[in-house]
Design a protein around this motif. Structure first.
Motif, PDB file in Angstrom:
ATOM      1  N   THR A  16       0.804  -1.231   0.000  1.00 48.00           N
ATOM      2  CA  THR A  16       0.000   0.000   0.000  1.00 48.00           C
ATOM      3  C   THR A  16       0.833   1.275   0.000  1.00 48.00           C
ATOM      4  O   THR A  16       0.285   2.369   0.049  1.00 48.00           O
ATOM      5  N   PRO A  18       2.653   4.468  -1.143  1.00 48.51           N
ATOM      6  CA  PRO A  18       2.568   5.304  -2.351  1.00 48.51           C
ATOM      7  C   PRO A  18       3.938   5.757  -2.850  1.00 48.51           C
ATOM      8  O   PRO A  18       4.011   6.576  -3.767  1.00 48.51           O
ATOM      9  N   ARG A  60      -7.866  17.498  -4.797  1.00 47.57           N
ATOM     10  CA  ARG A  60      -7.667  16.597  -5.943  1.00 47.57           C
ATOM     11  C   ARG A  60      -7.447  17.406  -7.228  1.00 47.57           C
ATOM     12  O   ARG A  60      -6.591  17.080  -8.032  1.00 47.57           O
ATOM     13  N   ASP A  98      -3.684  11.733   1.550  1.00 48.34           N
ATOM     14  CA  ASP A  98      -4.251  10.555   0.878  1.00 48.34           C
ATOM     15  C   ASP A  98      -4.930  10.937  -0.442  1.00 48.34           C
ATOM     16  O   ASP A  98      -4.758  10.250  -1.452  1.00 48.34           O
ATOM     17  N   ALA A  99      -5.678  12.044  -0.417  1.00 50.06           N
ATOM     18  CA  ALA A  99      -6.350  12.484  -1.650  1.00 50.06           C
ATOM     19  C   ALA A  99      -5.322  12.877  -2.707  1.00 50.06           C
ATOM     20  O   ALA A  99      -5.477  12.579  -3.895  1.00 50.06           O
ATOM     21  N   HIS A 101      -2.241  11.655  -2.972  1.00 46.54           N
ATOM     22  CA  HIS A 101      -1.635  10.421  -3.489  1.00 46.54           C
ATOM     23  C   HIS A 101      -2.558   9.696  -4.467  1.00 46.54           C
ATOM     24  O   HIS A 101      -2.105   9.118  -5.455  1.00 46.54           O
ATOM     25  N   GLU A 102      -3.852   9.729  -4.162  1.00 47.47           N
ATOM     26  CA  GLU A 102      -4.828   9.069  -5.042  1.00 47.47           C
ATOM     27  C   GLU A 102      -4.725   9.629  -6.463  1.00 47.47           C
ATOM     28  O   GLU A 102      -4.684   8.880  -7.441  1.00 47.47           O
ATOM     29  N   VAL A 103      -4.656  10.958  -6.561  1.00 48.07           N
ATOM     30  CA  VAL A 103      -4.554  11.595  -7.884  1.00 48.07           C
ATOM     31  C   VAL A 103      -3.184  11.315  -8.515  1.00 48.07           C
ATOM     32  O   VAL A 103      -3.088  10.979  -9.702  1.00 48.07           O
ATOM     33  N   ASN A 105      -1.212   8.797  -8.109  1.00 54.89           N
ATOM     34  CA  ASN A 105      -1.087   7.407  -8.544  1.00 54.89           C
ATOM     35  C   ASN A 105      -1.724   7.155  -9.912  1.00 54.89           C
ATOM     36  O   ASN A 105      -1.291   6.271 -10.645  1.00 54.89           O
ATOM     37  N   ARG A 106      -2.758   7.950 -10.252  1.00 53.84           N
ATOM     38  CA  ARG A 106      -3.361   7.824 -11.592  1.00 53.84           C
ATOM     39  C   ARG A 106      -2.325   8.124 -12.665  1.00 53.84           C
ATOM     40  O   ARG A 106      -2.367   7.562 -13.752  1.00 53.84           O
TER      41      ARG A 106
ATOM     42  N   HIS C  46      -0.871   2.415   3.995  1.00 46.50           N
ATOM     43  CA  HIS C  46      -1.462   3.673   3.522  1.00 46.50           C
ATOM     44  C   HIS C  46      -2.886   3.394   3.108  1.00 46.50           C
ATOM     45  O   HIS C  46      -3.125   2.439   2.391  1.00 46.50           O
TER      46      HIS C  46
END
Lengths: 159, 159, 159
Positions: A16, A18, A60, A98-99, A101-103, A105-106, C46
């Motif tokens: 998990t 990033p 984001r 976290d938000a 990293h979410e973007v 990672n795309r 994470h």
């Protein structure tokens, strides 16, 4: 592209994460130091003009715009996200990590660059909440130039 | 010095920018990582002695002193401001960025290194308001050394 | 290991300095960008799980744990502390710098990498008070690979 490698002392624990604990790059290479990018336009007037720095409230969307700014630089150098070695992430609120990293990672897909994340006071414009600073590496141009120079020297000799 | 290049995807928009979107450096090279410099003396006692860290109130003078500290390092390595690839600028008040850039540009002239500017809480001494962290690059020494070593080896043979 | 050198314009003033004014590294080399390390485990889930981020109150113990995390990476790459070129030190309280340096010096011994120390708001977990971000360099692998490739080519010829 086998010169940029994630350093994973315990790959079985990486699921998990990033980012990688470290990333190594072998030189000769071309190292590209990319200026810190926010959601402001890549190019903007200095001193700052407020109209150029109206930031979206969504972290984001701020992250997406910063990544698109960096993509302009990577594209110009014909580099991919896989060429990014290190990212320093500056946030004004660590709870938005976290938000962000979410973007990110795309864009990065499976690739995990080395990373440092810091919560700071302010960024270059009042509404900016994320700034991304990256170092990338590509193949060296030098050998080509050397070859060209050698070719030119040899050309004379062959006459 | 054609190895360090500003990356300008849209050069027509670069007019007032105090930094380039990115700077690339080709290796082999000698990379020089310069410690963060404030207006405190380059060398000072540790733990800090307050008398060595009386900072001028003027951000321009603080910037000038930090640049002079870095110049000591660059001069020692026989490098010029044009050899600086990346600058990370730490400010305690983002509103002082323009005055800082004004002073830095006097040193950098037309050259625009890659840059990240961050507003942080404190620097290493209470009155410090700007810290500058730079990465520079110069020509590799290695080939010269190899040549020297070869010369020494060949010298023996010529006798 | 003669490629990584401390840059000391005035060595006679360096006695108590916990860092060198700059450190130079000659390439070809393998550059290793190590992710920012805190006293949290090197690998962790994470989004963060609070149980993995219970930080010791003592800044010395936090520094020790961060250094041990970095040591995992260095060991994995067969690098020593002497291979570290640059350290960026993020503290939440600048008054803890001396205690941090005391612990770091136990690892670095006589070696003084280049350094920047910044006081920031927060780190990746609420109780973290120190984060260490390092760049290291080792010998290039490339020549070995080239030698291997050449050996393989020559092997055929020798039959």
């Amino acid at each position: 592209m086998n010169k940029i490698e994630a350093v994973q002392p315990r790959p079985e624990e990486a699921a998990t994460m990033p980012y990688a604990p470290a990333v190594s790059v072998e030189t000769p290479a071309e190292l590209v130091f990319i200026s810190g990018a926010t959601s402001s336009p890549l190019y903007h007037k200095h001193p700052h003009v407020p109209e150029e720095h109206v930031q979206p409230d969504d972290i984001r969307e701020q992250t997406r715009r910063a990544m698109e700014n960096i993509k302009i630089v990577l594209d110009h150098k014909k580099l991919a996200w896989r060429n990014v070695i290190k990212v320093t992430k500056y946030l004004t609120d660590m709870r938005e990590a976290d938000a962000m990293h979410e973007v990110m990672n795309r864009y990065f897909g499976e690739w995990r660059p080395a990373s440092t994340t810091i919560c700071i006071n302010n960024l270059s414009s009042p509404g900016a909440r994320v700034e991304l600073d990256m170092i990338a590496a590509g193949p060296p141009n030098q050998p080509q130039r050397h070859r060209d120079a050698e070719l030119r020297r040899n050309k004379g000799k062959n006459k």
